[in-house]
Design a protein around this motif. Structure first.
Motif, PDB file in Angstrom:
ATOM      1  N   THR A 199      -7.969 -40.666 -23.784  1.00  0.00           N
ATOM      2  CA  THR A 199      -7.930 -40.388 -25.218  1.00  0.00           C
ATOM      3  C   THR A 199      -6.620 -39.731 -25.616  1.00  0.00           C
ATOM      4  OG1 THR A 199     -10.340 -40.142 -25.300  1.00  0.00           O
ATOM      5  CG2 THR A 199      -9.072 -39.154 -27.098  1.00  0.00           C
ATOM      6  N   VAL A 200      -6.171 -38.768 -24.814  1.00  0.00           N
ATOM      7  CA  VAL A 200      -4.927 -38.045 -25.114  1.00  0.00           C
ATOM      8  C   VAL A 200      -3.735 -38.998 -25.043  1.00  0.00           C
ATOM      9  CG1 VAL A 200      -3.383 -36.204 -24.356  1.00  0.00           C
ATOM     10  CG2 VAL A 200      -5.863 -35.844 -24.326  1.00  0.00           C
ATOM     11  N   LEU A 201      -3.703 -39.838 -24.019  1.00  0.00           N
ATOM     12  CA  LEU A 201      -2.573 -40.751 -23.855  1.00  0.00           C
ATOM     13  C   LEU A 201      -2.516 -41.760 -24.999  1.00  0.00           C
ATOM     14  CD1 LEU A 201      -0.255 -41.182 -21.908  1.00  0.00           C
ATOM     15  CD2 LEU A 201      -1.694 -42.750 -20.599  1.00  0.00           C
ATOM     16  N   GLN A 202      -3.660 -42.226 -25.436  1.00  0.00           N
ATOM     17  CA  GLN A 202      -3.688 -43.152 -26.569  1.00  0.00           C
ATOM     18  C   GLN A 202      -3.306 -42.460 -27.874  1.00  0.00           C
ATOM     19  OE1 GLN A 202      -7.775 -44.716 -25.904  1.00  0.00           O
ATOM     20  NE2 GLN A 202      -6.837 -46.735 -25.904  1.00  0.00           N
ATOM     21  N   ARG A 203      -3.708 -41.209 -28.022  1.00  0.00           N
ATOM     22  CA  ARG A 203      -3.426 -40.450 -29.247  1.00  0.00           C
ATOM     23  C   ARG A 203      -1.949 -40.100 -29.348  1.00  0.00           C
ATOM     24  NH1 ARG A 203      -6.719 -35.338 -28.966  1.00  0.00           N
ATOM     25  NH2 ARG A 203      -4.839 -34.505 -27.978  1.00  0.00           N
ATOM     26  N   GLY A 204      -1.311 -39.736 -28.202  1.00  0.00           N
ATOM     27  CA  GLY A 204       0.125 -39.497 -28.187  1.00  0.00           C
ATOM     28  C   GLY A 204       0.555 -38.055 -28.333  1.00  0.00           C
ATOM     29  N   ASN A 205      -0.379 -37.105 -28.337  1.00  0.00           N
ATOM     30  CA  ASN A 205      -0.005 -35.691 -28.386  1.00  0.00           C
ATOM     31  C   ASN A 205      -1.088 -34.889 -27.687  1.00  0.00           C
ATOM     32  OD1 ASN A 205      -1.704 -36.245 -30.902  1.00  0.00           O
ATOM     33  ND2 ASN A 205      -1.663 -34.014 -30.878  1.00  0.00           N
ATOM     34  N   GLY A 206      -0.747 -33.652 -27.312  1.00  0.00           N
ATOM     35  CA  GLY A 206      -1.750 -32.863 -26.614  1.00  0.00           C
ATOM     36  C   GLY A 206      -1.343 -31.430 -26.388  1.00  0.00           C
ATOM     37  N   SER A 207      -2.326 -30.614 -26.032  1.00  0.00           N
ATOM     38  CA  SER A 207      -2.117 -29.226 -25.629  1.00  0.00           C
ATOM     39  C   SER A 207      -1.677 -29.198 -24.168  1.00  0.00           C
ATOM     40  CB  SER A 207      -3.417 -28.441 -25.798  1.00  0.00           C
ATOM     41  OG  SER A 207      -4.407 -28.956 -24.902  1.00  0.00           O
ATOM     42  N   CYS A 208      -1.393 -27.998 -23.643  1.00  0.00           N
ATOM     43  CA  CYS A 208      -0.999 -27.893 -22.235  1.00  0.00           C
ATOM     44  C   CYS A 208      -2.110 -28.395 -21.325  1.00  0.00           C
ATOM     45  CB  CYS A 208      -0.590 -26.471 -21.893  1.00  0.00           C
ATOM     46  SG  CYS A 208      -1.910 -25.234 -21.981  1.00  0.00           S
ATOM     47  N   SER A 209      -3.372 -28.106 -21.677  1.00  0.00           N
ATOM     48  CA  SER A 209      -4.490 -28.581 -20.864  1.00  0.00           C
ATOM     49  C   SER A 209      -4.578 -30.101 -20.897  1.00  0.00           C
ATOM     50  CB  SER A 209      -5.795 -27.962 -21.344  1.00  0.00           C
ATOM     51  OG  SER A 209      -5.848 -26.588 -21.034  1.00  0.00           O
ATOM     52  N   GLU A 210      -4.349 -30.692 -22.063  1.00  0.00           N
ATOM     53  CA  GLU A 210      -4.446 -32.140 -22.177  1.00  0.00           C
ATOM     54  C   GLU A 210      -3.309 -32.842 -21.449  1.00  0.00           C
ATOM     55  OE1 GLU A 210      -6.902 -32.748 -26.310  1.00  0.00           O
ATOM     56  OE2 GLU A 210      -4.795 -32.214 -26.462  1.00  0.00           O
ATOM     57  N   TYR A 211      -2.094 -32.295 -21.520  1.00  0.00           N
ATOM     58  CA  TYR A 211      -1.004 -32.813 -20.686  1.00  0.00           C
ATOM     59  C   TYR A 211      -1.411 -32.765 -19.216  1.00  0.00           C
ATOM     60  CZ  TYR A 211       3.054 -33.156 -23.911  1.00  0.00           C
ATOM     61  OH  TYR A 211       3.960 -33.525 -24.878  1.00  0.00           O
ATOM     62  N   THR A 212      -2.024 -31.662 -18.835  1.00  0.00           N
ATOM     63  CA  THR A 212      -2.447 -31.473 -17.447  1.00  0.00           C
ATOM     64  C   THR A 212      -3.454 -32.534 -17.032  1.00  0.00           C
ATOM     65  OG1 THR A 212      -2.034 -29.088 -17.470  1.00  0.00           O
ATOM     66  CG2 THR A 212      -3.652 -29.892 -15.892  1.00  0.00           C
ATOM     67  N   PHE A 213      -4.435 -32.822 -17.876  1.00  0.00           N
ATOM     68  CA  PHE A 213      -5.439 -33.830 -17.538  1.00  0.00           C
ATOM     69  C   PHE A 213      -4.802 -35.210 -17.384  1.00  0.00           C
ATOM     70  CE2 PHE A 213      -8.618 -31.098 -20.149  1.00  0.00           C
ATOM     71  CZ  PHE A 213      -8.713 -30.196 -19.101  1.00  0.00           C
ATOM     72  N   VAL A 214      -3.879 -35.551 -18.283  1.00  0.00           N
ATOM     73  CA  VAL A 214      -3.204 -36.853 -18.193  1.00  0.00           C
ATOM     74  C   VAL A 214      -2.390 -36.946 -16.916  1.00  0.00           C
ATOM     75  CG1 VAL A 214      -1.441 -38.336 -19.229  1.00  0.00           C
ATOM     76  CG2 VAL A 214      -3.131 -37.224 -20.691  1.00  0.00           C
ATOM     77  N   TYR A 215      -1.640 -35.888 -16.627  1.00  0.00           N
ATOM     78  CA  TYR A 215      -0.759 -35.922 -15.455  1.00  0.00           C
ATOM     79  C   TYR A 215      -1.573 -36.013 -14.165  1.00  0.00           C
ATOM     80  CZ  TYR A 215       3.264 -35.014 -12.517  1.00  0.00           C
ATOM     81  OH  TYR A 215       4.248 -35.128 -11.573  1.00  0.00           O
ATOM     82  N   ILE A 216      -2.639 -35.226 -14.057  1.00  0.00           N
ATOM     83  CA  ILE A 216      -3.474 -35.278 -12.857  1.00  0.00           C
ATOM     84  C   ILE A 216      -4.116 -36.647 -12.722  1.00  0.00           C
ATOM     85  CG2 ILE A 216      -5.591 -34.392 -11.805  1.00  0.00           C
ATOM     86  CD1 ILE A 216      -4.867 -31.635 -12.827  1.00  0.00           C
ATOM     87  N   ALA A 217      -4.627 -37.186 -13.825  1.00  0.00           N
ATOM     88  CA  ALA A 217      -5.266 -38.498 -13.775  1.00  0.00           C
ATOM     89  C   ALA A 217      -4.300 -39.558 -13.256  1.00  0.00           C
ATOM     90  CB  ALA A 217      -5.778 -38.879 -15.161  1.00  0.00           C
ATOM     91  N   MET A 218      -3.071 -39.554 -13.749  1.00  0.00           N
ATOM     92  CA  MET A 218      -2.101 -40.560 -13.323  1.00  0.00           C
ATOM     93  C   MET A 218      -1.696 -40.355 -11.871  1.00  0.00           C
ATOM     94  SD  MET A 218       0.290 -41.116 -16.728  1.00  0.00           S
ATOM     95  CE  MET A 218       1.261 -42.387 -15.879  1.00  0.00           C
ATOM     96  N   CYS A 219      -1.503 -39.097 -11.460  1.00  0.00           N
ATOM     97  CA  CYS A 219      -1.150 -38.829 -10.059  1.00  0.00           C
ATOM     98  C   CYS A 219      -2.251 -39.299  -9.124  1.00  0.00           C
ATOM     99  CB  CYS A 219      -0.887 -37.337  -9.854  1.00  0.00           C
ATOM    100  SG  CYS A 219       0.698 -36.762 -10.494  1.00  0.00           S
TER     101      CYS A 219
END
Length: 328
Positions: A199-219
């Motif tokens: 959801t965050v990646l599709q939306r295009g912006n996020g908090s520090c926690s949301e950046y963290t979730f995207v980065y962990i998911a991709m890793c």
């Protein structure tokens, strides 16, 4: 400038000297600019009623000494916790329990920590990083699983990893390429959201926690173990207040171990600014929490969490803040 196999030579016409800089002295990290601080962390629950909270449980993450921080003694709690336990990720937890909180009553838990904070910088040489297959099996098993905030089997995450990583196999460059991709696709917005990675990646912006979730998911989708840490942040003044806090990522690089990467902090306009958030921790963070995902005590939170049962209707307000004072 001149480069040989082991050294960088610098001829400086202003000082009329020639300097020899060692490229790799075998030291994996440096620590500097140590500062001694006292932190009082407060967790408050207010029952606005009209009825009674029959049971309230409060959970505080207990910080430990790390390469970036040295605790002086053990954290002190008021009141004393009912139990000190550990969650499934190995995070130490102080558990508090309260009964029959009437309408209008405020329940507070305080943690006091004396700590030395220091700037930590890792020196990672990509050619010395091992292969994904060199990662210990227990680390991969624990930190490659999917979870509700990651959803890395989603086509959104899978396509993002394919685009970002391509045919790269070096764990260091996998981490760097995902870091660049996330910063190209997202912009930082401190709105306090904790939405899922797709959801965050599709939306295009996020908090520090949301950046963290995207980065962990991709890793994790790329086969690179990743987890998060959460911290109380010193905000600059000698006496400082924090009620925002911060969360970032650690990735496991074989031959080095867990290396910090801050994807939201790296939302900078220049490569130099972005690089400052890879392998570095500033001396303004007390890390309280280290976790790989949802916890049986903290859920998806960090620093603290709470649960309650009420008899009748109750409106509950929760406040967390940290107050810093110099320890010298």
């Amino acid at each position: 400038l001149a480069l040989d196999a082991k050294n960088l030579w610098v001829a400086d016409y202003q000082s009329d000297r020639c300097y020899k800089l060692v490229i790799d002295d075998g030291v994996q990290f440096s620590q500097k600019d140590k500062r001694m601080e006292n932190l009082e962390y407060v967790h408050q629950v207010r029952n606005f009623g009209p009825d009674t909270v029959t049971t309230l449980q409060v959970y505080l993450a207990v910080p430990q000494s790390l390469n970036s921080q040295t605790l002086v003694g053990n954290p002190q709690f008021t009141p004393a916790p009912a139990q000190i336990t550990t969650d499934k990720w190995g995070q130490k937890i102080a558990r508090f329990e309260f009964k029959n909180i009437a309408s209008g009553q405020v329940t507070s838990v305080t943690m006091n920590v004396r700590v030395g904070l220091q700037r930590l910088r890792y020196y990672v040489f990509p050619e010395k990083v091992g292969k994904l297959t060199d990662i210990p099996a227990d680390t991969s098993k624990k930190y490659l699983i999917d979870d509700v905030k990651f959803q890395f089997t989603s086509p959104v995450i899978q396509e993002a990893v394919k685009t970002a990583v391509g045919s790269e196999t070096n764990p260091y460059w996998i981490a760097r390429k995902i870091f660049s991709y996330v910063n190209d696709k997202l912009f930082y917005e401190r709105v306090g959201g904790w939405n899922t990675a797709p959801t965050v990646l599709q939306r295009g912006n996020g908090s520090c926690s949301e950046y963290t979730f995207v980065y962990i998911a991709m890793c994790r989708a790329a086969g690179l173990p990743a987890r998060y840490v959460g911290a109380v942040t010193h905000r600059g003044d000698d006496a400082s207040w924090d009620d925002v806090f911060h969360r970032w990522v650690e990735v496991f690089l074989p031959n080095y171990g867990w290396i910090p990467i801050d994807p939201s902090g790296g939302d900078q306009p220049t490569p130099q600014g972005q690089a400052a958030y890879i392998g570095n921790i500033d001396n303004r963070f007390l890390i309280t929490t280290c976790s790989g995902g949802g916890s049986e005590y903290l859920d998806w939170s960090y620093n603290a969490n709470e649960r309650w049962i009420s008899k009748g209707k109750c409106k509950i307000a929760v406040e967390n803040f940290g107050e810093w004072t110099p320890a010298e």
